[in-house]
Design an enzyme around this catalytic site. Structure first.
Site, short mmCIF file in Angstrom:
data_model
loop_
_atom_site.label_atom_id
_atom_site.label_comp_id
_atom_site.label_asym_id
_atom_site.label_seq_id
_atom_site.Cartn_x
_atom_site.Cartn_y
_atom_site.Cartn_z
N GLU A 1 0.81 -1.22 0.00
CA GLU A 1 0.00 0.00 0.00
C GLU A 1 0.84 1.27 0.00
O GLU A 1 0.41 2.30 -0.51
CB GLU A 1 -0.97 0.01 1.19
CG GLU A 1 -2.12 -0.98 1.07
CD GLU A 1 -1.79 -2.38 1.56
OE1 GLU A 1 -0.59 -2.64 1.85
OE2 GLU A 1 -2.70 -3.22 1.67
N MET B 1 24.40 9.28 2.24
CA MET B 1 24.26 10.53 3.00
C MET B 1 24.54 10.28 4.48
O MET B 1 25.16 11.11 5.15
CB MET B 1 22.87 11.13 2.79
CG MET B 1 22.75 12.56 3.25
SD MET B 1 23.89 13.67 2.40
CE MET B 1 22.86 14.30 1.08
N LYS C 1 -17.54 -1.48 5.84
CA LYS C 1 -18.01 -2.42 4.82
C LYS C 1 -19.55 -2.40 4.70
O LYS C 1 -20.08 -2.50 3.59
CB LYS C 1 -17.52 -3.83 5.17
CG LYS C 1 -17.61 -4.79 3.99
CD LYS C 1 -16.94 -6.13 4.32
CE LYS C 1 -16.98 -7.05 3.11
NZ LYS C 1 -16.33 -8.34 3.39
N PHE D 1 -11.29 -8.18 13.29
CA PHE D 1 -10.20 -8.60 12.41
C PHE D 1 -9.89 -7.46 11.43
O PHE D 1 -10.78 -6.92 10.80
CB PHE D 1 -10.59 -9.87 11.64
CG PHE D 1 -9.52 -10.29 10.66
CD1 PHE D 1 -8.27 -10.70 11.10
CD2 PHE D 1 -9.76 -10.24 9.29
CE1 PHE D 1 -7.28 -11.06 10.21
CE2 PHE D 1 -8.77 -10.60 8.39
CZ PHE D 1 -7.53 -11.01 8.84
N GLN D 2 -8.63 -7.14 11.31
CA GLN D 2 -8.14 -6.04 10.47
C GLN D 2 -8.82 -4.71 10.80
O GLN D 2 -9.06 -3.89 9.93
CB GLN D 2 -8.28 -6.38 8.98
CG GLN D 2 -7.33 -7.50 8.57
CD GLN D 2 -7.17 -7.64 7.06
OE1 GLN D 2 -8.09 -7.40 6.31
NE2 GLN D 2 -5.98 -8.06 6.64
#
Lengths: 186, 580
Positions: free
Chosen positions: B51, B481, B163, B113-114
């Site tokens: 993502e 760097m 959802k 969940f999630q």
């Protein structure tokens, strides 16, 4: 090859030590923030203060216009004039914020706070507490033979003074609302 | 009134907002939306591999087109993986809309969940975010989100959609029917203030334009106006990392980038000017160095659409709040109407001084016939892509600064780099986003090998969607760097700044099914670069460069502009190329 003339082994060079210490003194300001009354808006405002390291001395919030979905947040904050300007600008640019008023800068304002104070005691101390209640124009809102709950409205200073006097007389608990404020005049 | 499901509403609202591409990754809490995406052909979906990649692609898409980028992620880990990209877009003011799935409303707060508190987590990472609990409000919220993302100072917004809200039905509100938002930032600058700016410009002896990403964000017209103004006045102009391309690098008034690794002449012009005209930049600490010694003798004007940028870091003499394009247009008009006056004599002297600084040749480096110097690699890349309308993205580190120094941009929206947040792993997915927006263009990600590894999984996305992105990796087997700072500031104690067991990038390219090239000899560089450009498909270009090269010039953090270092050799520096 130490380009910056730093002693080998030294590690005291912070990369982020860039800000001047502000020479200006801190001031206390009362801000009225008119916001869209929607979920998370208070978290957004508080998050701004904690995230950017600003102070909150007191904060109150309640819906003030049900049909217009407006809430008013009154914040008492401290900072140098530059920081106060930043706070105002940062609040103003938030999407759910409709208006920000610096009541301290915009002229005289009325500031009031409500406090509930519970005093537990008997005899002379109890009588003295009641006498102070009258002097400070507080009200008794609950009473038992051993306790009082006083309700008092006033400036934060006045509430501080009242609480200070009640302390040796058995002040057990205090609940304060934080400051609500409006500008004076039309 | 006809009702449709929330999921259908999402797709309809995106279409009505003119969205052509969505970068995303499916998961349980966004399945209804994916089901709708499956059943239409107007919106193209690019399946990413992570993502974070989706957000950077949306950023690359937005920065190279000026449109709003869109990403779609699932709940929980999908949303938390998006966080870095959101902050990246917030810091660089990039307009993106992120849609995230959420567990059904009746499960919120149960540690489902999630489940993650996505609006809570992303509140300080976005310009604005919303949790939509009623399908009836969904379409209007999406329209509002696009409005907020692109209005005023642009930025990322997120809409969290449970959802059950996607499954439920409601009536759709078209964009033109949506409630007008109270969020309407001021775009026109105060005319009196703009006139005051023109007056200051008329008499200035040592003026400099200091421009930033705000010019790019304001749109192509702003860049055009800037060019006209700069060329008509003959004032020198420098830009931040974010603003490269707004004024052409081939323009005669161009001083090059300023800041920590900016050009000597640009930084000294900033330090010694008597009038600084900041247009759409924000006095970042990488620009100012030590604030107390920043440009001590100048009057400062600051044009910004965000009032909170004014006096945040540097106190200015004349703030102008408004959109860069509008303010430039007004300023130019007023300046012309007042007779196009500038202080010619003083300007000639000022340019003579600047030309003297230019002679220092601050980008000079020790060439080598045996190893490829990273600067040389970029000079060759610049030479061999000259005349091609190319798009450059970068990762973060030395290579990024060298790219800013050695690659030249003559147009806006051609340079995509993570400036504010400094996100390693930005460049590869950003290059894919740019390529999706410009399928025929040459898109090159100038990378360091360490940054590139952070999101290398997105090569899979590039392959799947035939995005022929060129990954130009300056491989020094070091975190360059970090290593440079350790050498200069931490007593050469190289704590964890090199990578052992790097992958074989050519074999890696083969594994992904694209082309791999490796160059170690400067002699072979040109042919390899040409082969990379000509290859019809993604390329991973492993350019093995000098391992211990440092990036100069450098203003050490916390130092003023006139204490800039041109090389690591402090003694030679003090006796040779002396600073004022």
């Amino acid at each position: 090859m130490s380009a910056l003339n730093i002693k080998r082994g030294s590690s005291s060079h912070s990369a982020y030590d860039l800000r001047d210490s502000h020479a200006q003194a801190e001031e206390s300001h009362t801000l009225a923030v008119i916001v869209e009354n929607e979920p998370g808006v208070l978290a957004r405002v508080i998050g701004l203060f904690s995230g950017r390291g600003y102070n909150i001395d007191s904060l109150t919030v309640a819906e003030v216009d049900h049909t217009g979905h407006r809430s008013r947040i009154t914040i008492v904050t401290r900072g140098t004039p530059a920081v106060i300007d930043q706070i105002e600008a940062q609040l103003s640019r938030m999407v759910p914020v409709h208006a920000v008023h610096d009541l301290t800068a915009e002229g005289p304002s009325v500031q009031r706070e409500l406090a509930l104070l519970k005093v537990v005691g008997k005899g002379e101390a109890r009588i003295e507490a009641l006498r102070l209640c009258e002097i400070f124009r507080a009200r008794v809102v609950d009473s038992t033979l051993e306790s009082f709950v006083f309700e008092m409205t006033g400036t934060p200073d006045k509430i501080d003074a009242f609480a200070e006097l009640l302390r040796p007389l058995g002040l057990k608990e205090i609940a304060r609302t934080g400051v609500a404020a409006l500008s004076r005049g039309a | 009134m006809k009702t449709i499901t929330g999921a259908k509403m999402v797709v309809q609202a995106l279409k009505d907002q003119g969205v052509e591409v969505v970068f995303g990754y499916p998961g349980g809490a966004v399945l209804p939306i994916y089901d709708e995406i499956f059943q239409q052909n107007d919106i193209r979906h690019i399946l990413v591999r992570h993502e974070q990649g989706a957000i950077h692609m949306a950023e690359g898409y937005a920065r190279s087109t000026g449109k709003v980028g869109v990403a779609l992620v699932t709940s929980g880990p999908g949303a938390t993986n998006a966080v870095t990209g959101l902050v990246d877009a917030l810091m660089d003011s990039i307009p993106i809309v992120v849609l995230s799935g959420q567990v059904p409303t009746f499960m919120i707060g149960t540690d489902g969940f999630q489940e993650a508190d996505t609006v809570g987590i992303t509140r300080p990472c976005t310009k604005m975010n919303w949790l939509v609990k009623e399908t009836e409000k969904l379409s209007e919220t999406i329209h509002q989100a696009f409005h907020v993302a692109r209005s005023g100072r642009p930025g990322p917004v997120l809409i969290d959609i449970p959802k059950d809200v996607q499954f439920a039905t409601g009536s759709y509100t078209a964009p033109e029917k949506a409630k007008v938002s109270h969020y309407q930032p001021k775009v026109k600058g105060d005319t009196e203030a703009v006139t005051r700016l023109v007056e200051m410009m008329e008499t200035a002896e040592r003026p400099v334009f200091y421009t930033g990403g705000g010019v790019i964000n304001s749109g192509k017209a702003a860049s055009q106006l800037l060019r006209e103004f700069v060329d008509a006045t003959g004032f020198p102009i420098t830009s931040t990392l974010m603003g490269l391309g707004a004024y052409p690098a081939s323009g005669k008034s161009w001083l090059g980038m300023l800041g920590m690794h900016g050009l000597y002449e640009a930084n000294l012009a900033m330090h010694d000017c008597d009038l600084m005209i900041n247009i759409g930049a924000r006095f970042d600490d990488r620009i100012t160095g030590r604030v107390a010694d920043f440009s001590p003798r100048s009057k400062k004007v600051h044009v910004d659409i965000d009032p909170s940028s004014i006096n945040k870091v540097i106190r200015v003499d004349l703030p102008i709040i408004g959109d860069v394009g509008h303010v430039l247009e007004d300023a130019l008009k007023i300046w012309k109407a007042r007779g196009r006056k500038v202080n010619k004599e003083a300007l000639a002297k000022w340019w003579a001084q600047i030309d003297a600084w230019r002679k220092v040749d601050c980008l000079a480096y020790q060439p080598s016939a045996a190893t490829i110097k990273p600067q040389y690699a970029l000079q060759r890349l610049e030479a061999l892509t000259k005349g091609i309308d190319r798009y450059i993205t970068t990762e973060v580190g030395q290579h990024q600064m060298w790219a800013a120094q050695f690659l030249h941009f003559d147009e806006p929206n051609r340079w995509m780099t993570s400036g504010g947040l400094g996100t390693m792993g930005y460049g590869l997915p950003a290059s894919v986003g740019v390529q999706i927006a410009h399928p025929q263009a040459l898109v090159i990600n100038v990378a360091g090998e360490a940054s590139w590894l952070m999101n290398m999984q997105e090569m899979g996305t590039a392959m799947q969607f035939r995005a022929p992105v060129k990954q130009f990796i300056l491989n020094n087997e070091r975190l360059g760097m970090v290593r440079q700072w350790q050498e200069l500031l931490h007593g050469e104690r190289y704590s964890h700044s090199w990578s052992e067991s790097l992958p074989d990038f050519v074999k890696l390219a083969e594994a992904f099914g694209c082309k791999g090239l490796r160059v170690t000899d400067p002699k072979d560089l040109d042919d390899a670069i040409l082969e990379m450009i000509r290859y019809d498909g993604p390329v991973i270009f492993d350019c093995l460069v000098e391992k211990h090269e440092n990036c100069f010039p450098m203003i050490p953090s916390g130092k003023p502009h006139n204490e800039m270092l041109l090389s690591a050799d402090a003694e030679a520096f003090r006796s040779g190329a002396v600073l004022v």
